[in-house]
Design an enzyme around this catalytic site. Structure first.
Site, mmCIF file in Angstrom:
data_model
loop_
_atom_site.group_PDB
_atom_site.id
_atom_site.type_symbol
_atom_site.label_atom_id
_atom_site.label_comp_id
_atom_site.label_asym_id
_atom_site.label_seq_id
_atom_site.Cartn_x
_atom_site.Cartn_y
_atom_site.Cartn_z
ATOM 1 N N HIS A 143 -13.480 -4.600 -0.311
ATOM 2 C CA HIS A 143 -12.664 -3.394 -0.223
ATOM 3 C C HIS A 143 -13.299 -2.255 -1.003
ATOM 4 C CE1 HIS A 143 -8.935 -1.061 -1.354
ATOM 5 N NE2 HIS A 143 -8.940 -1.053 -0.048
ATOM 6 N N HIS A 167 2.767 -0.441 10.276
ATOM 7 C CA HIS A 167 1.844 -1.462 9.788
ATOM 8 C C HIS A 167 1.873 -2.744 10.590
ATOM 9 C CE1 HIS A 167 2.191 0.862 5.909
ATOM 10 N NE2 HIS A 167 0.973 1.006 6.324
ATOM 11 N N ARG A 241 9.041 15.758 11.938
ATOM 12 C CA ARG A 241 7.912 15.042 11.362
ATOM 13 C C ARG A 241 8.323 14.508 9.985
ATOM 14 N NH1 ARG A 241 4.630 11.984 9.490
ATOM 15 N NH2 ARG A 241 2.396 12.339 9.296
ATOM 16 N N CYS A 291 2.949 21.743 12.727
ATOM 17 C CA CYS A 291 2.312 20.638 12.005
ATOM 18 C C CYS A 291 0.795 20.837 12.022
ATOM 19 C CB CYS A 291 2.674 19.309 12.664
ATOM 20 S SG CYS A 291 2.007 17.899 11.788
ATOM 21 N N TYR A 429 -4.120 16.495 4.729
ATOM 22 C CA TYR A 429 -3.989 17.912 5.086
ATOM 23 C C TYR A 429 -5.155 18.750 4.583
ATOM 24 C CZ TYR A 429 0.507 16.090 6.284
ATOM 25 O OH TYR A 429 1.487 15.314 6.826
HETATM 26 N N1 LIG Z 1 10.259 15.980 2.023
HETATM 27 C C1 LIG Z 1 9.478 16.061 3.098
HETATM 28 N N2 LIG Z 1 9.126 17.272 3.536
HETATM 29 C C2 LIG Z 1 8.331 17.399 4.622
HETATM 30 C C3 LIG Z 1 7.816 16.271 5.294
HETATM 31 C C4 LIG Z 1 8.218 14.991 4.820
HETATM 32 O O1 LIG Z 1 7.857 13.945 5.374
HETATM 33 N N3 LIG Z 1 9.047 14.936 3.717
HETATM 34 N N4 LIG Z 1 6.959 16.433 6.346
HETATM 35 C C5 LIG Z 1 6.214 17.703 6.363
HETATM 36 C C6 LIG Z 1 5.459 17.933 7.571
HETATM 37 S S1 LIG Z 1 3.935 17.185 7.684
HETATM 38 C C7 LIG Z 1 5.865 18.810 8.537
HETATM 39 S S2 LIG Z 1 4.884 19.177 9.846
HETATM 40 C C8 LIG Z 1 7.176 19.462 8.454
HETATM 41 C C9 LIG Z 1 8.013 19.139 9.683
HETATM 42 O O2 LIG Z 1 9.250 19.763 9.609
HETATM 43 P P1 LIG Z 1 10.386 19.437 10.682
HETATM 44 O O3 LIG Z 1 10.567 17.961 10.728
HETATM 45 O O4 LIG Z 1 11.585 20.193 10.257
HETATM 46 O O5 LIG Z 1 9.879 19.953 12.024
HETATM 47 O O6 LIG Z 1 7.917 19.065 7.327
HETATM 48 C C10 LIG Z 1 7.148 18.881 6.148
HETATM 49 N N5 LIG Z 1 8.029 18.638 5.047
HETATM 50 MO MO LIG Z 2 2.824 18.067 9.577
#
Ligand SMILES: Nc1nc2c(c(=O)[nH]1)N[C@H]1C(S)=C(S)[C@@H](COP(=O)(O)O)O[C@H]1N2
Ligand SMILES: [Mo]
Length: 576
Positions: A143, A167, A241, A291, A429
């Protein structure tokens, strides 16, 4: 450094001291974090702390399993990338003939206590899954992240399985089966699973029109044919998301609060939602949310990347209402001085990973403080309180910035000299060049994605559709948007592979700056060749005269983010 999420700093020897153990509230609200993090450091055995998993022993096992599987998964992602390429079914890793975790005649029997003794490299590292006992010591040597996987030693991985349905890929189970050494004592197989509810059972119901990419965690996009129908995307069909189960906040319980910390802890605030609403003037912003991985599936056609297989619907446009973040930061002593030019604002959500690390992200303080930046702490979306899927009761809206920074279920804000140290800020990201792959990548070399580049999409017709011409013309509709508040100044469309370009009509009004909303576009184009396939290309130009690159090929990055090449679709055209 980017496997840091797998490291549990509270572990000593073979006992896991998960800070999450003390942070979890009692049963029935196991996914809501009530107290803020960072203040507790549990350095004692917390085996008697109860939570929604049933009892502390199981919780500890869950923690062990979680980290181990995270390690296996990390290894798996790096080494067997084809599993993500759902279109490449033929390349997918095959399962072993036997059912993973099933009882295997002739193998030795081990008790779970015996398994627990094997928790480091000198004893060997064992884990269990259903009836299976596995010695993953050789795996650890291979690993790349080495010792990180050790953190999960000696426990059952099973509870983690139901948390991340993703998973349960045949490849991971098959991989584990290669390390099989024995069977667990009969009757102990389900110890870790007993009383463990599905952490997703309390997720809200969703509109069936959403195109589901994963169920647990829930990720789904809006069909683009619907996206283009309205300037404002209706909340119920807005893409979702999530990384984890959806927190369920009950405002009447009084548990919810937002903690705001200025640079110095002296300047801090603790607000409930009513206080936030009354103390700060409400501000409305119409802004598109996209996203980072929107359109990833187009990039995957060049070569598989790792991430959700998004089409073009991981984007929407909404009206958001809330308090200006600037006003709240002024209240905790933050000023517009040059000194804090390079500082950051960190946000934590209530949702946590299996090691109890909250979803956390940061943005530059300059964006947060910019009076023209329109960053708000939103409690309303499209005129209604936020829905649970979109962050009830509070989320950050960072117009012009990638969706990952719009933290939902916001519970903590902190101004800091450093970016958030979360996995999502540091190790996700970000984009790299097309020759950088998982085995070479150094995440620290790339900045976090904040503002997004210009993009455009053909929403109607859809790729592969049969289109009837009207007076020899094809009607095209779509959306265009750019990050950083740069308005769309032009949308170009071509139906002859770029030999000639037509200027599309912009349907929605645009400004050159502070343009956070998207712009829909339409065009009516003459098509010469009928009765065969026609390619439609679209690209947009923003107020900085930035435009989109032609192909995904040279934009390709291993994570499949910022897929903003020309949108190209094929339709078959018929004379009416
Ligand atoms: N607390 C929290 N905030 C988050 C996320 C999450 O998983 N948890 N996902 C992020 C991502 S990657 C995106 S693209 C957007 C999606 O917002 P929506 O689900 O309201 O479209 O929320 C963001 N904020
Ligand atoms: Mo996202």
């Amino acid at each position: 450094m980017c496997s840091q999420m797998l490291i549990n700093p509270f572990r000593k020897g073979c006992v896991i001291f998960s800070k999450g153990l003390t942070r979890r509230p009692p049963a029935n609200s196991s996914w809501i974090r009530t107290s803020s993090h960072g203040t507790q450091s549990s350095n004692s055995h917390d085996f008697h702390e109860k939570d929604g998993y049933g009892n502390s022993r199981r919780l500890t096992i869950a923690g062990l399993g979680a980290i181990t599987v995270a390690g296996l998964y990390y290894y798996y992602k790096k080494n067997i990338p084809t599993v993500w390429a759902h279109e490449n079914k033929e390349n997918e890793v095959t399962t072993t003939a036997r059912e993973p975790g099933s009882f295997v005649e002739g193998l030795p029997i081990y008790s779970s206590d015996e398994v627990a003794k094997h928790c480091n490299e000198s004893t060997g590292v064992w884990i269990s899954y259903k009836s299976g006992v596995y010695d993953i010591t050789p795996f650890i040597k291979m690993h790349p992240g080495g010792n990180k996987i050790l953190l999960g030693a000696g426990g059952s991985v099973e509870p983690f399985w139901s948390l991340y349905a993703i998973h349960q890929q045949p490849g991971i189970l098959a991989l584990m089966e290669e390390y099989r050494i024995g069977n667990l004592t009969k009757g102990e197989e389900h110890l870790a699973m007993a009383n463990m509810d599905d952490p997703y059972a309390n997720d809200p119901r969703r509109h069936p029109v959403l195109v589901v990419r994963t169920k647990k965690p829930f990720n789904a996009e809006t069909p683009t044919s619907l996206l283009v129908e309205s300037f404002i995307t209706p909340t119920d069909i807005f893409y979702v998301r999530h990384h984890f189960p959806v927190p369920d906040v009950d405002l009447s319980s009084g548990d919810y609060s937002l903690e705001v910390i200025g640079l110095d802890e002296k300047y801090s605030l603790n607000l409930n939602l009513d206080q936030l609403k009354t103390a700060y003037a409400p501000h409305s912003v119409t802004a598109a949310l996209q996203c980072s991985g929107n359109r990833r599936s187009e990039m995957n056609r060049v070569k598989p990347t790792k991430g959700l297989e998004w089409g073009q619907g991981a984007m929407g446009n909404a009206v958001w209402k809330g308090a200006r973040l600037r006003d709240v930061l002024l209240a905790v002593g933050i000023t517009d001085s040059d000194e804090n030019e390079n500082w950051h604002v960190r946000f934590d959500g209530l949702d946590t990973d299996p090691t109890s690390a909250p979803y956390a992200i940061s943005i530059p303080l300059t964006k947060a403080m910019d009076p023209r930046g329109d960053v708000i702490l939103a409690y309303e979306m499209n005129g209604e309180p936020l829905t649970r899927d979109h962050g009830f009761p509070l989320r950050v809206v960072v117009p012009g910035t990638t969706g990952a920074r719009w933290v939902k279920w916001l519970t903590r804000i902190e101004v800091s000299r450093n970016e958030s140290d979360s996995h999502w800020q540091q190790c996700d990201y970000k984009s790299f060049n097309p020759s950088t792959d998982w085995d070479k990548v150094d995440f620290s070399t790339a900045p976090a994605i904040q503002e997004m580049p210009v993009t455009s999409v053909v929403c109607d017709p859809q790729n592969g559709e049969k289109v009837k011409l009207k007076d020899g013309k094809i009607k095209l509709r779509g959306y265009a948007w750019s990050g950083g508040g740069r308005g769309i100044v032009r949308v170009d469309v071509s139906v002859d592979l770029g030999k000639t370009w037509h200027v599309a009509e912009l349907v929605d009004p645009v400004k050159l700056s502070k343009q956070w909303a998207w712009t829909r576009w339409q065009a009516n184009l003459p098509v010469q060749t009928t009765g065969q396939e026609t390619e439609v290309w679209v690209r947009a130009v923003d107020s900085g005269y930035n435009t989109q690159p032609e192909g995904m090929e040279h934009l390709w990055n291993m994570r499949g983010v910022l897929a903003v090449a020309y949108h190209k679709i094929k339709v078959s055209v018929e004379e009416n």
